[in-house]
Design a protein around this motif. Structure first.
Motif, PDB file in Angstrom:
ATOM      1  N   ASP A  48       0.856  -1.176   0.000  1.00  0.00           N
ATOM      2  CA  ASP A  48       0.000   0.000   0.000  1.00  0.00           C
ATOM      3  C   ASP A  48       0.897   1.233   0.000  1.00  0.00           C
ATOM      4  O   ASP A  48       1.642   1.469   0.952  1.00  0.00           O
ATOM      5  CB  ASP A  48      -0.891  -0.035   1.257  1.00  0.00           C
ATOM      6  CG  ASP A  48      -1.956   1.056   1.260  1.00  0.00           C
ATOM      7  OD1 ASP A  48      -1.987   1.858   0.312  1.00  0.00           O
ATOM      8  OD2 ASP A  48      -2.756   1.087   2.223  1.00  0.00           O
TER       9      ASP A  48
ATOM     10  N   ALA B 215      -0.121   5.280   2.103  1.00  0.00           N
ATOM     11  CA  ALA B 215      -1.147   4.464   2.769  1.00  0.00           C
ATOM     12  C   ALA B 215      -2.066   5.236   3.695  1.00  0.00           C
ATOM     13  O   ALA B 215      -3.191   4.783   3.965  1.00  0.00           O
ATOM     14  CB  ALA B 215      -0.456   3.337   3.556  1.00  0.00           C
TER      15      ALA B 215
ATOM     16  N   SER C 274      -6.355  -0.219   2.524  1.00  0.00           N
ATOM     17  CA  SER C 274      -5.758  -1.494   2.938  1.00  0.00           C
ATOM     18  C   SER C 274      -6.734  -2.330   3.766  1.00  0.00           C
ATOM     19  O   SER C 274      -6.832  -3.548   3.598  1.00  0.00           O
ATOM     20  CB  SER C 274      -4.488  -1.223   3.740  1.00  0.00           C
ATOM     21  OG  SER C 274      -3.892  -2.418   4.160  1.00  0.00           O
TER      22      SER C 274
ATOM     23  N   HIS D  31       3.240  -1.263   4.133  1.00  0.00           N
ATOM     24  CA  HIS D  31       2.558   0.018   3.950  1.00  0.00           C
ATOM     25  C   HIS D  31       3.638   1.096   3.938  1.00  0.00           C
ATOM     26  O   HIS D  31       4.487   1.114   4.823  1.00  0.00           O
ATOM     27  CB  HIS D  31       1.585   0.303   5.093  1.00  0.00           C
ATOM     28  CG  HIS D  31       0.482  -0.701   5.221  1.00  0.00           C
ATOM     29  ND1 HIS D  31       0.640  -1.910   5.872  1.00  0.00           N
ATOM     30  CD2 HIS D  31      -0.794  -0.672   4.789  1.00  0.00           C
ATOM     31  CE1 HIS D  31      -0.497  -2.583   5.823  1.00  0.00           C
ATOM     32  NE2 HIS D  31      -1.383  -1.850   5.178  1.00  0.00           N
TER      33      HIS D  31
ATOM     34  N   GLY E  67      -3.136   2.167  -3.606  1.00  0.00           N
ATOM     35  CA  GLY E  67      -2.803   3.460  -3.019  1.00  0.00           C
ATOM     36  C   GLY E  67      -3.142   4.613  -3.942  1.00  0.00           C
ATOM     37  O   GLY E  67      -3.502   4.430  -5.105  1.00  0.00           O
TER      38      GLY E  67
END
Length: 417
Positions: A5, A8, A14, A27, A112
């Protein structure tokens, strides 16, 4: 089904993919407070998988410190949250840390969306040069470089509707060309969060991309429609009544049983722990305006025009724009207006519909409008409640309920390859 991600934030996007069965490898986020939120949420998911949720619940009840909570979590899970800005300077380090994670050698999906200020209509209106020289305009190039680095089967890129018109549409066309150059086809979806049963009007561009050696027949996400069965009041019914400046940071009981919506949307999931139901204080003048705004909506079904206020309550010199700067979150509608990061600065645009409580939304109420589950805790840099950091993370987030339904669409096609 490993994913990373990028940009993030607090992890709303997520969260939806995790619910759908995808495995988060890493992330990447530059905001430190949001990274603590991501680590705490990662701790929750790990403990839930291990059948040790009581440890997390003890943290919510302030029986454990944050450090004590993290001490129960394997190091690689916490280190999977990479607190660095994406760009040439830090990308080698980011890639190294991702590769060291379990699953980091095989990434199936990247999700993302870069910060949206550079593409948003409001951001451009407030900028001297219309955001033309803002470096965030080109963060999609960094996103594309991650596609080249990991060659995932799919990617999901989320951003504001202003992406269509930013720089006359040239940024979007450059994205299309760049993603194509990296070996990916894309399909744009203009989506309304309320069509995914999020009780909020939130329009977003979601780009789904796939590696050109795949030929997925993606469904039309724009055709998704809500049942229209629920109303905004469904997020308020079980919460204790509080006044401006009141509330409890880490633990209090619910006022009543959950509404049907709270259960269907997995906001209430059987755990009788309520956190972050806390609101900001307001001046006496603001509270007078709030009462006028709520009364006008309840009696006339009309929004407050700032110019209609008594002269003694008008303090802003600008009387031509933002005349709806005081706005009630109307409980009798099927969805509220958009929750944005500005809620971190003041609550005037998010007035609670109960005239007796006479306040703006609490952190938990704002999170519910974004469809975050109640067991989702928003952290600050320092341990303990940081209302401003929480509101900022909530306003910038992708609604998890919307993300989950997008993730399930991706998952259905992923299984074919």
């Amino acid at each position: 089904m490993n994913f990373i991600d990028l940009f993030a934030g607090a992890g709303g996007l997520s969260e939806g993919f995790i619910r759908a069965g995808f495995n988060p490898v890493a992330h990447v986020e530059m905001d430190t407070a949001a990274c603590y939120t991501l680590r705490t949420r990662a701790a929750y998911h790990y403990l839930k998988t291990e059948g040790k949720e009581d440890i997390y619940f003890a943290y919510l009840q302030k029986q454990l410190t944050r450090a004590e909570l993290y001490s129960h979590i394997p190091g690689h899970i916490l280190s999977g949250v990479i607190n660095l800005p994406i760009g040439k300077e830090f990308n080698p380090r980011i890639h190294k840390e991702i590769r060291q994670q379990p699953g980091g050698q095989k990434i199936d999906l990247i999700i993302g969306g870069p910060p949206c200020q550079a593409y948003s209509l409001v951001g451009r209106a407030r900028s001297v040069d219309g955001m033309k020289n803002d470096p965030r305009n080109f963060l999609f190039v960094e996103y594309a470089n991650f596609l080249e680095e990991y060659t995932p089967k799919y990617f999901v890129f989320e951003n504001v509707m202003g992406l269509h018109s930013a720089n006359g549409g040239k940024y979007l066309e450059k994205m299309r060309q760049l993603f194509k150059k990296k070996g990916y086809e894309i399909k744009l979806h203009n989506l309304e969060a309320n069509n995914f049963d999020v009780l909020q009007h939130r329009r977003r561009v979601v780009i789904i991309g796939w590696r050109e050696d795949l030929k997925p027949d993606l469904p039309d996400l724009e055709a998704v429609r809500s049942t229209g069965e629920y109303k905004v009041k469904d997020i308020f019914t079980d919460l204790p009544k509080i006044n401006a400046g009141e509330g409890i940071d880490r633990y209090s009981r619910y006022h009543s049983k959950p509404s049907k919506y709270l259960k269907v949307a997995s906001i209430r999931n059987g755990v009788d722990i309520l956190t972050q139901h806390i609101t900001r204080p307001h001046t006496e003048q603001d509270k007078k305006i709030y009462k006028i705004a709520v009364s006008k909506w309840n009696k006339e079904g009309e929004r407050l025009n700032y110019n209609d206020l008594p002269d003694n309550l008008k303090t802003h010199k600008n009387r031509n724009s933002f005349i709806d700067r005081f706005k009630v979150v109307a409980e009798d509608l099927n969805f509220s207006h958009t929750v944005v990061a500005h809620i971190a600065k003041d609550g005037h645009y998010y007035i609670h519909p109960d005239i007796d409580q006479n306040r703006s939304l609490s952190v938990r109420e704002a999170a519910r409008l974004q469809s975050f589950p109640d067991d989702f805790y928003f952290e600050g840099v320092k341990e303990g409640m940081n209302r401003t950091a929480a509101f900022k993370q909530i306003g910038n987030a992708v609604p998890p309920l919307m993300a989950e339904k997008i993730a399930k669409t991706i998952k259905a096609f992923y299984k074919r390859f």
